[in-house]
Design an enzyme around this catalytic site. Sequence first.
Site, PDB file in Angstrom:
ATOM      1  N   TYR A 137       0.875  -1.119   0.003  1.00  0.00           N
ATOM      2  CA  TYR A 137       0.064   0.000  -0.087  1.00  0.00           C
ATOM      3  C   TYR A 137       0.894   1.260  -0.053  1.00  0.00           C
ATOM      4  O   TYR A 137       1.961   1.307  -0.429  1.00  0.00           O
ATOM      5  CB  TYR A 137      -0.822  -0.250   1.277  1.00  0.00           C
ATOM      6  N   LYS A 167     -20.281 -21.120  -9.645  1.00  0.00           N
ATOM      7  CA  LYS A 167     -19.408 -20.885 -10.978  1.00  0.00           C
ATOM      8  C   LYS A 167     -17.951 -20.332 -10.498  1.00  0.00           C
ATOM      9  O   LYS A 167     -17.044 -20.908 -11.027  1.00  0.00           O
ATOM     10  CB  LYS A 167     -20.267 -19.967 -11.715  1.00  0.00           C
TER      11      LYS A 167
END
Length: 462
Positions: free
Chosen positions: A116, A171
Amino acid sequence: MSTARLPSAGFSITVRLALSADPGAAGRLATVVGQAGAIVTALDVVGSDNKRMTVDLTCDTSDASHAEQVTHILESMPDFDVKKVSDRTFLMHLGGKIEVAPKVPLRNRDDLSMAYTPGVARVCMAIAENPDDARRLTIKRNTVAVVTDGSAVLGLGNIGPAAAMPVMEGKAALFKKFGDVDAWPVCLDTQDTDEIVNIVAALAPTYGGINLEDIAAPRCFEIEARLRERLDIPVFHDDQHGTAIVVLAALTNALRVVGKEFKDVRATVVGCGAAGTAIMRLLEKAGIGDIIPVDRDGALHSGMECENETWKWLGEHFNKGDYSGDLSGAVEGSDIFIGVSAPNILKGSDVAKMAKDPIVFALANPDPEISPTEAARYAAIVATGRSDQPNQINNVLAFPGVFRGLLDAQARDWNDDAALAAATAIADCVGEDKVNATYIVPSVFDPNVAPAVAAAVKRVMR
């Protein structure tokens, strides 16, 4: 003709009950469940004392009402004391089936400074200067959006985006399991074509590919076409292309078994929605002799009056003999029946009128167009979409490997050559030395399938 459903893990229950601690108690329990038409899959002792024992009985039933029936029978038995009943499918879905996890350690200030701020700013600026670096330096490299509007979910119909979420989660889990692709559900609360196209286009910078799922025809055709024009990443409608790829793979091996060539056979395809249309288009690319498209009003043919532009195109493009009758007449003399439509619409007497050594792919789920047992009386080869029957036509054989190959190739599109290559790779995973009437497609758990499909797609799309 029997239309009874077979017991399935999809309707499995676990019943906790107490019974007498005698040697025959467990046997009596299993007998009662078996006589009720369920299948015992596990019987575990979870506690006992000198007089009684507590067990967890797990069994497969055929549907929700059958599960209730089995439970009521157990409750009515004087020597069984039912404590609790759990639906195993609902338990699996508690809290969802997927999660996000970091790929890099975040142990200390150094790690945070690179993952970050301030270090991340350098990576941001590199991508700003060269946008293609996003494929190398972000999740775009391995991420697919599974997009639906909930309008055509698993044969359940237009149940909306929230109700579609469990399917899209599943899925995504399959993408990860079989292709190591990071997929995420994107369930849209709109069924407006323009809105769907614009929303997906706006989200596209995050993803390396778009998997459209369970969007009703004919809207799905326009959505896919427009997104493919606008985006620089592959757009793949699995209900169309995934189904077509696996059907072609299975049919390739089925024809090997019966000793026929694509150019010499005629297929009757019933169900002219997204899947049926894609199947017919891909079979044409594979060189099939002829196809008779059939939908609810009978065979599609040239000159028919029809407001559905897709149906009109199918009628003009296929059905060389311009047959205009019903399904029974369409399958007469056909070598192949492919159903992606509705349950129990084909009879054994229809299959008996097909050409020598007929091939029947009855793919409606969960109940096929004809009972597999009835079809097998007349057909040389029978395939369904069910996991409890041989020759399961399952899209999981295609889409994880397809997207793995597309992502590895950093592909910007999707085409028929890649579909044909994927189908060939799936068919070849069986092998000509192993193929037979009950083994025309590999198992969905065959670890060789996804890598083979990925390699084939990558070669074509490079």
